[in-house]
Write a protein that holds these residues in place. Structure first.
Motif, PDB file in Angstrom:
ATOM      1  N   GLN A 121       0.796  -1.724   0.146  1.00 10.56           N
ATOM      2  CA  GLN A 121       0.336   0.297   0.171  1.00 10.56           C
ATOM      3  C   GLN A 121       0.612   1.348  -0.486  1.00 10.56           C
ATOM      4  O   GLN A 121       0.986   2.147  -1.123  1.00 10.56           O
ATOM      5  N   GLN A 122       1.710   1.359   0.888  1.00  8.52           N
ATOM      6  CA  GLN A 122       2.914   2.736   0.959  1.00  8.52           C
ATOM      7  C   GLN A 122       3.540   2.704  -0.565  1.00  8.52           C
ATOM      8  O   GLN A 122       3.553   4.122  -1.352  1.00  8.52           O
ATOM      9  N   GLU A 123       3.852   1.446  -1.063  1.00  3.06           N
ATOM     10  CA  GLU A 123       4.715   1.710  -2.155  1.00  3.06           C
ATOM     11  C   GLU A 123       3.769   2.219  -3.356  1.00  3.06           C
ATOM     12  O   GLU A 123       4.075   2.977  -4.502  1.00  3.06           O
ATOM     13  N   ALA A 124       2.564   1.396  -3.260  1.00  6.49           N
ATOM     14  CA  ALA A 124       1.791   2.549  -4.506  1.00  6.49           C
ATOM     15  C   ALA A 124       1.150   3.466  -4.312  1.00  6.49           C
ATOM     16  O   ALA A 124       1.734   4.209  -5.227  1.00  6.49           O
ATOM     17  N   LEU A 125       1.007   3.995  -3.027  1.00  6.83           N
ATOM     18  CA  LEU A 125       0.946   5.747  -2.828  1.00  6.83           C
ATOM     19  C   LEU A 125       1.663   6.358  -3.061  1.00  6.83           C
ATOM     20  O   LEU A 125       1.638   7.367  -3.096  1.00  6.83           O
ATOM     21  N   ALA A 126       2.934   6.107  -3.280  1.00 11.63           N
ATOM     22  CA  ALA A 126       4.058   6.811  -3.071  1.00 11.63           C
ATOM     23  C   ALA A 126       4.607   7.282  -4.558  1.00 11.63           C
ATOM     24  O   ALA A 126       5.221   8.111  -5.113  1.00 11.63           O
ATOM     25  N   ALA A 127       3.996   5.926  -5.302  1.00 11.79           N
ATOM     26  CA  ALA A 127       4.303   6.087  -7.060  1.00 11.79           C
ATOM     27  C   ALA A 127       3.755   6.512  -7.626  1.00 11.79           C
ATOM     28  O   ALA A 127       3.942   7.538  -8.044  1.00 11.79           O
ATOM     29  N   THR A 128       2.514   6.885  -7.012  1.00 11.88           N
ATOM     30  CA  THR A 128       1.218   8.020  -7.610  1.00 11.88           C
ATOM     31  C   THR A 128       0.964   9.124  -6.955  1.00 11.88           C
ATOM     32  O   THR A 128       1.950  10.161  -7.815  1.00 11.88           O
ATOM     33  N   THR A 129       1.959   8.784  -5.945  1.00 11.34           N
ATOM     34  CA  THR A 129       2.243  10.861  -5.359  1.00 11.34           C
ATOM     35  C   THR A 129       4.441  11.255  -6.407  1.00 11.34           C
ATOM     36  O   THR A 129       3.717  12.291  -6.857  1.00 11.34           O
ATOM     37  N   ALA A 130       4.767  10.004  -6.845  1.00  7.92           N
ATOM     38  CA  ALA A 130       5.810  10.937  -7.477  1.00  7.92           C
ATOM     39  C   ALA A 130       5.353  11.097  -9.010  1.00  7.92           C
ATOM     40  O   ALA A 130       5.602  12.509  -9.501  1.00  7.92           O
ATOM     41  N   LEU A 131       4.136  10.112  -9.395  1.00  8.94           N
ATOM     42  CA  LEU A 131       4.100  11.086 -10.535  1.00  8.94           C
ATOM     43  C   LEU A 131       3.034  12.000 -10.787  1.00  8.94           C
ATOM     44  O   LEU A 131       3.068  13.025 -11.235  1.00  8.94           O
ATOM     45  N   ALA A 132       2.462  11.661  -9.365  1.00 10.76           N
ATOM     46  CA  ALA A 132       0.855  13.204  -9.303  1.00 10.76           C
ATOM     47  C   ALA A 132       2.714  14.698  -9.426  1.00 10.76           C
ATOM     48  O   ALA A 132       2.668  15.639  -9.992  1.00 10.76           O
ATOM     49  N   VAL A 133       3.900  14.563  -8.664  1.00 11.73           N
ATOM     50  CA  VAL A 133       4.597  16.016  -8.835  1.00 11.73           C
ATOM     51  C   VAL A 133       5.434  16.063  -9.906  1.00 11.73           C
ATOM     52  O   VAL A 133       5.857  16.788 -10.755  1.00 11.73           O
TER      53      VAL A 133
END
Length: 568
Positions: free
Chosen positions: A190-202
């Protein structure tokens, strides 16, 4: 402990060690609260048998006073203990966030392999989740205390009943613990997926203007939707596992409570328990459900903390990208910067020299070679990844301390990085700079219109990444900032790609005048004829090597390819 030895377990142990004063105080107070709460049904049973059943008014009043004192103790202990526990979590999360920021800002770089958005997620989310291990310690100790006090009370009432609780509760906890690995894996995913989504958003927000210019915003939105959907699916799987764990905990607690209450009722019918003892046993059985459920909740919290601690350790335990030496700033030499047969990326035996007081132009027919040169000079390339030697004032760059290297050699990237705050703060970059120096640098960078366009001038506020400036304005402010720093060697990479021809000519004249000091050296990596015209010498890179060298006008007249590249 060395940085590269940091693991998730290290992060958790260190949190407990750093917050041990608050942890110990919180455990003591929370255990007191749970012990007092466990004694409440016992006290009520005693009151029934000693005061209510006997009709003794004095005993009843004394018992009620004692019960009030018991409630006062448990209320104070919980309030103060919970405050200590939450303070420990927040303090530890703060310390971890500061460490992550320090690691991310380390001028040596690091090998975590995380993008900006992932680092943001680790800082904002994982730092606090990993600190939950502090809360887990207090909750577990308090729950165990409650179960032990309740079991002892039950042993006093009836030994077989007490033994049943003492044996049954550990079995329940062990059974619930079986789901801990699955919870950890789901939490980590879950944390990895959320981090990847945040990185893409940035990434998307940073390049929003470019995406709109290309008409690719719809494609970017669909890409983000796919990443967000994946994060949602992973989060729902994690939530399902947590819900299943909570449901099993509640079910097992209920069955355990029913068993204890049923046995107590049967003993009362047999005359082995008084009414007060029956009330105490049923009350204790109900109470035990809470600490058992707390232990189940601790399993979830610890799984989340362990998963996040692993991600925090990935940042804090990442080895430095480069390993500078210990030498201080070198004494100025006639040759300020020398590259001796450099091999890296597209460079293959490239040699360059920048003398004191010289402005050297570098024209790379292949832009990737220019990028490789910039990366090398900015100190972002590990020593083992390139051949040859970079000398700064005659000293190999890898022998210089990072501060000495940065104070001597400054590389202003093509993609200018500005920060939220005042224009003055961006220009000064944390230094105490005289107003006249700021104004002179702005004038040399042909950026006076940026100040004149706003009533606050040099004190105007910039938004994140300087988004309220145009691309050309950002480039000129970046150049002005570099001129304020006035480094012995300044490297500029395509500093005028977003400015008009008139402004570029003014900027070239200002730059030449500002860097005219005899001891300074300047490298202009560009294909702009306006900028190349102010250089003393131009080195041409092709195939990773310097294939031509000389004054700009001479190369224009004698080299057809150079002329085509510059004048097209």
């Amino acid at each position: 402990m060395a940085v590269d030895e940091i693991t998730g377990a290290t992060v958790l142990r260190r949190a407990l060690r750093r917050q041990r004063a608050r942890v110990v105080a919180g455990i003591a107070l929370l255990c007191t609260h749970q012990a007092a709460e466990a004694l409440v049904p016992v006290a009520i049973g005693v009151i029934i048998d000693r005061a209510v059943a006997t009709g003794d008014l004095r005993a009843l009043l004394l018992s009620l006073a004692g019960l009030a004192a018991l409630f006062t103790v448990l209320a104070f202990a919980y309030r103060t203990g919970a405050r200590q526990a939450y303070a420990a979590v927040e303090q530890e999360a703060h310390l971890v966030r500061v460490e992550i920021a320090r690691s991310a800002l380390d001028p040596r770089g690091n090998r975590s392999g995380m993008r900006d958005g992932e680092l943001l997620s680790v800082t904002a989310s994982d730092a606090e989740l990993s600190a939950l291990v502090v809360r887990v310690a207090g909750l577990c100790a308090a729950a165990v205390t409650a179960i032990v006090v309740a079991a002892v009370a039950l042993l006093v009432v009836d030994v077989p009943l007490g033994l049943g609780v003492l044996l049954g509760v550990p079995l329940v906890v062990v059974a619930l613990q079986r789901m801990a690995p699955l919870l950890s894996r789901r939490s980590a995913s879950q944390q990895e997926a959320l981090a990847a989504t945040t990185a893409l958003a940035v990434d998307l927000v940073t390049g929003l203007r470019v995406l709109r210019g290309l008409g690719a915003q719809d494609h970017a939105a669909r890409r983000y939707a796919v990443a967000s959907r994946h994060a949602l699916e992973v989060t729902l799987r994690a939530a399902t596992t947590k819900g299943l764990h909570l449901g099993l905990t509640t079910t097992v607690n209920g069955l355990f409570l029913a068993a204890v209450a049923g046995v107590a009722g049967w003993l009362a019918l047999q005359g082995r328990l008084t009414i007060g003892e029956l009330v105490a046993v049923v009350g204790l059985a109900q109470f035990i459900a809470e600490p058992v459920q707390t232990l189940g909740y601790c399993v979830q919290l610890f799984a989340m903390a362990r998963a996040s601690a692993g991600r925090v350790a990935r940042v804090l335990g990442a080895a430095p990208l480069t390993r500078p030496g210990d030498a201080g700033p070198p004494a100025p030499s006639p040759s300020r910067l020398t590259l001796d047969t450099i091999g890296y990326a597209g460079l293959d035996g490239a040699s360059l020299r920048v003398d004191a007081g010289e402005i050297l132009g570098v024209l790379a027919y292949d832009p990737s070679e220019a990028e490789a040169l910039v990366a090398l000079l900015s100190g972002r390339v590990p020593r083992e990844d390139y051949r040859g030697t970079v000398y700064v004032d005659g000293v190999p760059a890898e022998e210089l301390h990072v501060d000495a290297a940065r104070s001597t050699l400054l590389v202003e990237q093509h993609d200018v990085a500005l920060f939220e705050g005042t224009l003055r703060a961006n220009l000064a970059a944390g230094a105490d700079v005289d107003e006249a120096v700021l104004r002179a640098a702005v004038r040399a960078a042909a950026a006076e219109d940026v100040l004149a366009a706003h009533p606050h001038g040099v004190d105007r506020l910039l938004t994140e990444r300087g988004a309220n400036l145009s691309g050309g304005q950002r480039q000129r402010i970046g150049l002005a900032r570099a001129l304020v720093a006035d480094p012995p060697v300044l490297v500029l990479h395509n500093p005028t790609t977003a400015v008009d021809a008139v402004t570029e000519a003014l900027l070239a004249e200002g730059l030449a005048a500002a860097r005219a000091a005899a001891a300074r050296g300047t490298v202009l990596i560009t294909n702009s004829p306006v900028l190349l015209r102010i250089t003393h010498r131009v080195a041409v890179l092709d195939g990773g090597r310097v294939v031509a060298e000389g004054p700009h006008e001479q190369l224009l007249a004698s080299d057809a390819r150079y002329r085509e590249e510059v004048l097209r």
